[in-house]
Design a protein around this motif. Sequence first.
Motif, PDB file in Angstrom:
ATOM      1  N   ALA A 158       0.817  -1.208   0.000  1.00 39.85           N
ATOM      2  CA  ALA A 158       0.000   0.000   0.000  1.00 39.85           C
ATOM      3  C   ALA A 158       0.853   1.262   0.000  1.00 39.85           C
ATOM      4  CB  ALA A 158      -0.926  -0.004   1.212  1.00 39.85           C
ATOM      5  N   VAL A 159       0.429   2.210  -0.811  1.00 42.60           N
ATOM      6  CA  VAL A 159       1.103   3.508  -0.898  1.00 42.60           C
ATOM      7  C   VAL A 159       0.204   4.569  -0.289  1.00 42.60           C
ATOM      8  CG1 VAL A 159       2.346   2.815  -2.991  1.00 42.60           C
ATOM      9  CG2 VAL A 159       0.147   4.010  -3.192  1.00 42.60           C
ATOM     10  N   ASP A 160       0.798   5.711   0.035  1.00 43.49           N
ATOM     11  CA  ASP A 160       0.003   6.829   0.519  1.00 43.49           C
ATOM     12  C   ASP A 160      -0.889   7.349  -0.596  1.00 43.49           C
ATOM     13  OD1 ASP A 160       1.107   6.728   3.024  1.00 43.49           O
ATOM     14  OD2 ASP A 160       2.488   8.409   2.715  1.00 43.49           O
ATOM     15  N   LEU A 161      -2.079   7.785  -0.234  1.00 45.93           N
ATOM     16  CA  LEU A 161      -2.985   8.405  -1.195  1.00 45.93           C
ATOM     17  C   LEU A 161      -2.597   9.881  -1.282  1.00 45.93           C
ATOM     18  CD1 LEU A 161      -5.370   8.080  -3.089  1.00 45.93           C
ATOM     19  CD2 LEU A 161      -6.891   8.470  -1.148  1.00 45.93           C
ATOM     20  N   ASP A 162      -1.745  10.187  -2.247  1.00 44.41           N
ATOM     21  CA  ASP A 162      -1.263  11.560  -2.380  1.00 44.41           C
ATOM     22  C   ASP A 162      -1.287  11.968  -3.848  1.00 44.41           C
ATOM     23  OD1 ASP A 162       0.871  10.150  -3.440  1.00 44.41           O
ATOM     24  OD2 ASP A 162       2.221  10.545  -1.770  1.00 44.41           O
ATOM     25  N   GLY A 163      -0.824  13.156  -4.145  1.00 44.71           N
ATOM     26  CA  GLY A 163      -0.753  13.626  -5.516  1.00 44.71           C
ATOM     27  C   GLY A 163      -2.116  13.656  -6.178  1.00 44.71           C
ATOM     28  N   ALA A 164      -2.176  13.188  -7.442  1.00 44.12           N
ATOM     29  CA  ALA A 164      -3.425  13.200  -8.197  1.00 44.12           C
ATOM     30  C   ALA A 164      -4.484  12.338  -7.530  1.00 44.12           C
ATOM     31  CB  ALA A 164      -3.182  12.723  -9.624  1.00 44.12           C
ATOM     32  N   GLY A 165      -4.073  11.211  -6.920  1.00 43.37           N
ATOM     33  CA  GLY A 165      -5.031  10.353  -6.240  1.00 43.37           C
ATOM     34  C   GLY A 165      -5.704  11.063  -5.082  1.00 43.37           C
ATOM     35  N   ALA A 166      -4.937  11.813  -4.303  1.00 40.98           N
ATOM     36  CA  ALA A 166      -5.504  12.566  -3.188  1.00 40.98           C
ATOM     37  C   ALA A 166      -6.460  13.639  -3.700  1.00 40.98           C
ATOM     38  CB  ALA A 166      -4.391  13.194  -2.361  1.00 40.98           C
ATOM     39  N   ARG A 167      -6.085  14.308  -4.788  1.00 38.15           N
ATOM     40  CA  ARG A 167      -6.972  15.325  -5.372  1.00 38.15           C
ATOM     41  C   ARG A 167      -8.295  14.698  -5.793  1.00 38.15           C
ATOM     42  NH1 ARG A 167      -8.233  16.091 -10.414  1.00 38.15           N
ATOM     43  NH2 ARG A 167      -6.432  14.973 -11.284  1.00 38.15           N
ATOM     44  N   ARG A 168      -8.224  13.555  -6.445  1.00 37.08           N
ATOM     45  CA  ARG A 168      -9.453  12.894  -6.899  1.00 37.08           C
ATOM     46  C   ARG A 168     -10.288  12.414  -5.719  1.00 37.08           C
ATOM     47  NH1 ARG A 168      -5.517   9.917 -10.936  1.00 37.08           N
ATOM     48  NH2 ARG A 168      -5.643  11.318 -12.753  1.00 37.08           N
ATOM     49  N   ALA A 169      -9.632  11.896  -4.678  1.00 36.95           N
ATOM     50  CA  ALA A 169     -10.360  11.431  -3.497  1.00 36.95           C
ATOM     51  C   ALA A 169     -11.063  12.594  -2.801  1.00 36.95           C
ATOM     52  CB  ALA A 169      -9.405  10.738  -2.532  1.00 36.95           C
ATOM     53  N   GLU A 170     -10.369  13.706  -2.675  1.00 35.73           N
ATOM     54  CA  GLU A 170     -10.972  14.879  -2.037  1.00 35.73           C
ATOM     55  C   GLU A 170     -12.133  15.412  -2.857  1.00 35.73           C
ATOM     56  OE1 GLU A 170      -7.715  17.550  -1.539  1.00 35.73           O
ATOM     57  OE2 GLU A 170      -6.700  16.262  -0.069  1.00 35.73           O
TER      58      GLU A 170
END
Length: 337
Positions: free
Chosen positions: A297-309
């Motif tokens: 598992a990786v941190d949810l950051d970058g583009a993934g964090a933007r999409r999650a938010e």
Amino acid sequence: MTAASTPRAVILGCSGTALTAEETAFFRDLRPWGFILFKRNIGTPDEVRALTDALRGTLGRADAPILIDQEGGRVQRMGPPHWPKYPAAGRFDPLGDEAAEIARLGARLMAHDLREVGINVDCAPMLDVPVAGSDNIIGDRAYGDTPERVIALGRAVAEGLMAGGVLPVIKHIPGHGRATCDSHLDLPVVEADRESLSRSDFRPFRALADLPLAMSAHVVFTALDPERPATLSERVIREIVRGEIGFDGLLMTDDLSMHALQGPFRERADAAYRAGIDVVLHCNGRMDEMRAVADAAVDLDGAGARRAEAALARLAAPDALDLAEARARFETAFLTA
């Protein structure tokens, strides 16, 4: 958000109707982005609400996503005696001119059921377009056998869920309708040409690409990537899902424990991340498998964090609903069809 509180890019299941001490400690340490519930997790409404509260309590995030597959028909995790039984997706199209209205109403009622027990994400609508000879794993779970009907009814269902304060997940992108086997059991291989896929299979996903969440297909498309299923294919995710289809929401895998995928669970998760998946999904609640997924598992950051938010930002309070009138209207539509 500090590094210590950044969610990990994973959604996990749990084993029963209440968390074990081991699960509580594991989830608190791992910090998954969210959770998914299945029939094994569903007791009384009070028990489900206590479970969703406990899951969020391990993370300290009141808006943490908790998912469920609540389509109706064969795929309905919450049902009698505590919740209504909903019709399969394939029963809406025969309603004719009022099909979309009734599909939206049914989804609005489902959202009420889910939100009452703390569930805020439904893995629906399914946008797969079945073809003659395809496996029955899709079957009456499809809203129709043409892209146009799937688009119209899929949009209605998504709108009904969001009107009830629940986020929809479009699935299985870029399309599972041509699969001739069940991806829970084996790896489907689709040999349709790129033009046919674009003209039919991809169309519902293009039309609903504005929605916040999508789930990938464990399907090999030989015209796109003959070696890897879409879930694990950088080419499919980059060129088709993000490119041609234009989906820029949060992309999750279908369940990593399905037999369409092979190899150790850490390798499955790692391959999905490398392909461009934002969040991996593991459903069966087996601790040994979850720990292997957690190792990758990786941190949810970058583009993934933007999409999650952005996805969670679309959660809203439910609109007004006369529950008794709505249920009567919904049930009457099928009695008089």
